[in-house]
Design a protein around this motif. Structure first.
Motif, PDB file in Angstrom:
ATOM      1  N   ASP A 295       0.801  -1.150  -0.191  1.00 19.98           N
ATOM      2  CA  ASP A 295       0.042   0.067  -0.163  1.00 19.98           C
ATOM      3  C   ASP A 295       1.082   1.295  -0.010  1.00 19.98           C
ATOM      4  O   ASP A 295       1.835   1.442   0.915  1.00 19.98           O
ATOM      5  CB  ASP A 295      -0.986   0.116   1.333  1.00 19.98           C
ATOM      6  N   PRO A 296       0.860   2.181  -0.959  1.00 22.95           N
ATOM      7  CA  PRO A 296       1.543   3.177  -1.115  1.00 22.95           C
ATOM      8  C   PRO A 296       1.327   4.318   0.039  1.00 22.95           C
ATOM      9  O   PRO A 296       2.240   5.050   0.405  1.00 22.95           O
ATOM     10  CB  PRO A 296       1.198   4.106  -2.512  1.00 22.95           C
ATOM     11  N   PHE A 297       0.068   4.217   0.727  1.00 20.84           N
ATOM     12  CA  PHE A 297      -0.248   5.156   1.773  1.00 20.84           C
ATOM     13  C   PHE A 297       0.619   4.819   3.125  1.00 20.84           C
ATOM     14  O   PHE A 297       0.734   5.473   3.774  1.00 20.84           O
ATOM     15  CB  PHE A 297      -1.871   5.158   2.176  1.00 20.84           C
ATOM     16  N   ALA A 298       0.482   3.230   3.205  1.00 14.30           N
ATOM     17  CA  ALA A 298       1.383   2.724   4.356  1.00 14.30           C
ATOM     18  C   ALA A 298       2.888   3.196   4.288  1.00 14.30           C
ATOM     19  O   ALA A 298       3.655   3.441   5.213  1.00 14.30           O
ATOM     20  CB  ALA A 298       1.205   1.325   4.575  1.00 14.30           C
ATOM     21  N   ILE A 299       3.195   3.049   2.968  1.00 14.04           N
ATOM     22  CA  ILE A 299       4.748   3.451   2.726  1.00 14.04           C
ATOM     23  C   ILE A 299       5.202   4.789   3.279  1.00 14.04           C
ATOM     24  O   ILE A 299       6.195   5.089   3.769  1.00 14.04           O
ATOM     25  CB  ILE A 299       5.184   2.803   1.217  1.00 14.04           C
ATOM     26  N   ILE A 300       4.379   5.808   2.796  1.00 12.12           N
ATOM     27  CA  ILE A 300       4.615   7.049   3.146  1.00 12.12           C
ATOM     28  C   ILE A 300       4.690   7.312   4.576  1.00 12.12           C
ATOM     29  O   ILE A 300       5.306   8.085   4.868  1.00 12.12           O
ATOM     30  CB  ILE A 300       3.758   8.075   2.300  1.00 12.12           C
ATOM     31  N   ILE A 301       3.888   6.768   5.285  1.00 13.11           N
ATOM     32  CA  ILE A 301       3.690   6.619   6.658  1.00 13.11           C
ATOM     33  C   ILE A 301       5.087   6.324   7.369  1.00 13.11           C
ATOM     34  O   ILE A 301       5.732   6.871   8.138  1.00 13.11           O
ATOM     35  CB  ILE A 301       2.530   6.118   7.299  1.00 13.11           C
ATOM     36  N   VAL A 302       5.608   5.462   6.697  1.00 12.32           N
ATOM     37  CA  VAL A 302       6.829   4.631   7.396  1.00 12.32           C
ATOM     38  C   VAL A 302       7.988   5.537   6.846  1.00 12.32           C
ATOM     39  O   VAL A 302       8.982   5.716   7.693  1.00 12.32           O
ATOM     40  CB  VAL A 302       7.084   3.208   6.613  1.00 12.32           C
ATOM     41  N   LEU A 303       8.071   6.058   5.682  1.00 16.75           N
ATOM     42  CA  LEU A 303       8.999   7.020   5.044  1.00 16.75           C
ATOM     43  C   LEU A 303       9.075   8.135   6.109  1.00 16.75           C
ATOM     44  O   LEU A 303      10.249   8.696   6.493  1.00 16.75           O
ATOM     45  CB  LEU A 303       8.636   7.537   3.806  1.00 16.75           C
ATOM     46  N   GLY A 304       7.682   8.841   6.381  1.00 16.67           N
ATOM     47  CA  GLY A 304       7.827   9.811   7.476  1.00 16.67           C
ATOM     48  C   GLY A 304       8.382   9.522   8.824  1.00 16.67           C
ATOM     49  O   GLY A 304       9.169  10.124   9.507  1.00 16.67           O
ATOM     50  N   LEU A 305       8.197   8.306   9.539  1.00 22.58           N
ATOM     51  CA  LEU A 305       8.897   7.980  10.553  1.00 22.58           C
ATOM     52  C   LEU A 305      10.132   7.707  10.632  1.00 22.58           C
ATOM     53  O   LEU A 305      10.884   8.036  11.620  1.00 22.58           O
ATOM     54  CB  LEU A 305       8.148   6.441  11.150  1.00 22.58           C
ATOM     55  N   THR A 306      10.731   7.334   9.390  1.00 22.08           N
ATOM     56  CA  THR A 306      12.249   7.122   9.323  1.00 22.08           C
ATOM     57  C   THR A 306      12.967   8.270   9.313  1.00 22.08           C
ATOM     58  O   THR A 306      14.183   8.392   9.145  1.00 22.08           O
ATOM     59  CB  THR A 306      12.553   6.126   8.067  1.00 22.08           C
ATOM     60  N   LEU A 307      12.170   9.782   9.040  1.00 21.61           N
ATOM     61  CA  LEU A 307      13.038  10.892   8.953  1.00 21.61           C
ATOM     62  C   LEU A 307      13.235  11.482  10.251  1.00 21.61           C
ATOM     63  O   LEU A 307      14.058  12.209  10.321  1.00 21.61           O
ATOM     64  CB  LEU A 307      12.122  11.701   7.959  1.00 21.61           C
ATOM     65  N   VAL A 308      12.519  10.859  11.312  1.00 19.86           N
ATOM     66  CA  VAL A 308      12.648  11.586  12.561  1.00 19.86           C
ATOM     67  C   VAL A 308      14.119  11.136  13.150  1.00 19.86           C
ATOM     68  O   VAL A 308      14.888  11.849  13.698  1.00 19.86           O
ATOM     69  CB  VAL A 308      11.964  10.770  13.581  1.00 19.86           C
ATOM     70  N   ALA A 387       9.234  18.409  11.138  1.00 20.51           N
ATOM     71  CA  ALA A 387       8.135  19.078  10.596  1.00 20.51           C
ATOM     72  C   ALA A 387       7.829  18.403   9.144  1.00 20.51           C
ATOM     73  O   ALA A 387       6.725  17.831   8.932  1.00 20.51           O
ATOM     74  CB  ALA A 387       8.143  20.537  10.296  1.00 20.51           C
ATOM     75  N   LEU A 388       8.755  17.854   8.374  1.00 22.46           N
ATOM     76  CA  LEU A 388       8.626  17.204   7.311  1.00 22.46           C
ATOM     77  C   LEU A 388       8.218  15.732   7.455  1.00 22.46           C
ATOM     78  O   LEU A 388       7.418  15.140   6.695  1.00 22.46           O
ATOM     79  CB  LEU A 388       9.804  17.359   6.523  1.00 22.46           C
ATOM     80  N   ALA A 389       8.578  15.101   8.706  1.00 25.04           N
ATOM     81  CA  ALA A 389       8.075  13.967   9.018  1.00 25.04           C
ATOM     82  C   ALA A 389       6.537  13.918   9.318  1.00 25.04           C
ATOM     83  O   ALA A 389       6.240  12.886   8.830  1.00 25.04           O
ATOM     84  CB  ALA A 389       9.134  13.492  10.195  1.00 25.04           C
ATOM     85  N   GLY A 390       6.252  14.943  10.059  1.00 28.00           N
ATOM     86  CA  GLY A 390       4.910  14.950  10.375  1.00 28.00           C
ATOM     87  C   GLY A 390       4.019  15.070   9.106  1.00 28.00           C
ATOM     88  O   GLY A 390       2.925  14.627   9.201  1.00 28.00           O
ATOM     89  N   VAL A 391       4.646  15.872   7.990  1.00 32.12           N
ATOM     90  CA  VAL A 391       3.682  16.072   6.851  1.00 32.12           C
ATOM     91  C   VAL A 391       3.595  14.847   6.258  1.00 32.12           C
ATOM     92  O   VAL A 391       2.446  14.482   5.778  1.00 32.12           O
ATOM     93  CB  VAL A 391       4.272  17.010   5.952  1.00 32.12           C
ATOM     94  N   ALA A 392       4.781  14.078   6.022  1.00 28.53           N
ATOM     95  CA  ALA A 392       4.475  12.529   5.347  1.00 28.53           C
ATOM     96  C   ALA A 392       3.497  11.576   6.035  1.00 28.53           C
ATOM     97  O   ALA A 392       2.743  10.989   5.363  1.00 28.53           O
ATOM     98  CB  ALA A 392       5.812  11.941   5.273  1.00 28.53           C
ATOM     99  N   VAL A 393       3.587  11.667   7.561  1.00 25.60           N
ATOM    100  CA  VAL A 393       2.503  10.647   8.351  1.00 25.60           C
ATOM    101  C   VAL A 393       1.376  11.116   7.961  1.00 25.60           C
ATOM    102  O   VAL A 393       0.190  10.544   7.803  1.00 25.60           O
ATOM    103  CB  VAL A 393       3.273  10.600   9.577  1.00 25.60           C
ATOM    104  N   ALA A 394       1.159  12.337   8.305  1.00 24.25           N
ATOM    105  CA  ALA A 394      -0.346  13.216   8.136  1.00 24.25           C
ATOM    106  C   ALA A 394      -0.732  12.818   6.647  1.00 24.25           C
ATOM    107  O   ALA A 394      -2.174  12.766   6.512  1.00 24.25           O
ATOM    108  CB  ALA A 394      -0.334  14.629   8.494  1.00 24.25           C
TER     109      ALA A 394
END
Length: 415
Positions: A295-308, A387-394
């Motif tokens: 799921d691309p939506f799940a992938i972008i959430i994980v991407l945001g979390l890995t930016l932290v 902030a960018l990590a939060g944007v990706a997860v949101a």
């Protein structure tokens, strides 16, 4: 297929170098702050966001060559004049360059959707994402070294020359963007020069009326005149592209701030970009080898979390490790998103759909780069990355909500 991948590589070279080069030119050449540098990059991406659906529609109607020729003239001219103008004129030139940018993403992904069928399409999109990461390993780091070692003037002129080179390659190869352009395609009457999205538009139902079969005429269905293909599913993909563009482009700018914090030069910046893109390259290889779709939506959430972890890394070694982990999900995200959009939109509308998808991503870039520039000036790279990590997860969460709305509507309609 190999020719199409090479077309994608050469076509993306100038665009992959533009954002970091403009940041360095405004920051070092014009001696202005990060917010001003972000504004210039934003004007380029706003132009791309406005122009991409229009350019994609021209590809659908008039073909690749007629869509590419104006891009060569305008975009190359804008980058050629950029080193010799002031800040205000530079804003206008970059907007025009974005408005007429080469439709590389639209042409390559649309052509792959036509040439490659079935489960091989996932592998094809993954290969394209991997070659894109190779470009981003080479171009941003290489242009940053050239800009710091020689000048941003020479670098901007080189980008203009690369635009001409890439445009000529697109015109010469002229990739097929419709099934009717394939050598083995049957010759059939199709409106708007587009191939049908399904093998048949109406089913034949035999009726017992002597020996004569009856073919029912398709009943007219009410449809929107403007973008009738834009379903809730496709809209969710656009939302995801918006957030992905903001997160990825913002990270690219934030790394310049990290580089200044570490006291590094162009070589240090190249290391960070290279590791980030190499992680994406590895991720694309792994994703392309898998038979399962994610799921691309799940992938972008994980991407945001890995930016932290990137935000709180204090040395080049720690930043590199965190960037590799974050980059690992970039190519899978782009692959899964392109595949999902290709499946959701009829073939005759894919040029416009890919153009709008690219516009959503560049709109995110346009919003992200100046905001990240302001955050770098005020709070530093740690605040910007968080902030960018939060944007990706949101973004991933919002897209999932839209998908749930679509599924609920389907259940209600079937009950």
């Amino acid at each position: 297929m190999p020719t199409l991948l090479l077309v994608g590589v050469f076509g993306r070279l100038p665009h992959s170098a533009a954002a970091i080069l403009l940041t360095l030119h405004v920051r070092n050449g014009l001696q202005m702050d990060f917010a001003s540098a972000g504004l210039v990059t934003a004007m380029l991406t706003i132009g791309v966001a406005i122009g991409s659906p229009w350019r994609g529609r021209i590809v659908d109607i008039k073909g690749v060559r007629r869509a590419v020729l104006p891009s060569i003239v305008v975009e190359a001219g804008a980058f050629g004049a950029a080193p010799f103008v002031g800040f205000q004129v530079l804003l206008v030139l970059m907007f025009l360059a974005g408005l007429f940018s080469l439709p590389v993403f639209t042409v390559v992904r649309q052509s792959m959707g036509v040439v490659v069928r079935g489960p091989d399409r996932t592998t094809a999109f993954a290969l394209d994402s991997m070659t894109t990461e190779l470009v981003f390993v080479i171009a941003p780091g290489g242009i940053s070294v050239l800009a710091t070692a020689i000048s941003t003037t020479a670098s901007l002129l080189l980008v203009g020359a690369l635009v001409v080179f890439a445009g000529v390659i697109l015109m010469v190869t002229n990739p097929p963007t419709r099934s009717s352009q394939l050598p083995s395609a049957p010759r059939e009457a199709v409106d708007d020069l587009a191939a049908p999205s399904r093998p048949t538009d109406a089913s034949s139902v035999p009726a017992i009326t002597g020996a004569i079969p009856v073919v029912p005429l398709p009943q007219p269905q009410p449809r929107r005149r403007f973008m009738p293909w834009l379903s809730i599913s496709a809209a969710a993909m656009m939302v995801m592209a918006l957030g992905a563009g903001m997160a990825l482009a913002g990270t690219e700018v934030a790394l310049v701030g990290f580089n200044e914090t570490l006291g590094g030069g162009g070589d240090t910046l190249w290391v960070m970009y290279g590791v980030w893109c190499f992680g994406s390259l590895v991720g694309g290889f792994v994703y392309g080898a898998l038979s399962r779709k994610f799921d691309p939506f799940a992938i972008i959430i994980v991407l945001g979390l890995t930016l932290v972890p990137v935000a709180f890394s204090l040395t080049l070694a720690l930043i590199s490790i965190a960037l590799f982990a974050s980059g690992f999900f970039i190519a899978p995200l782009m692959t899964a998103a392109s595949e999902r959009l290709t499946e959701a939109v009829p073939e005759r509308n894919r040029g416009q759909a890919m153009g709008l998808y690219g516009s959503a991503m560049t709109a995110g870039t346009a919003a992200g780069t100046p905001l990240v520039g302001v955050m770098l000036d005020v709070g530093g790279p740690t605040v910007a990355i968080c902030a960018l990590a939060g944007v990706a997860v949101a973004t991933g969460v919002v897209a999932m909500v839209l998908r749930q709305i679509r599924r609920r509507r389907r259940r209600m309609a079937s009950s």
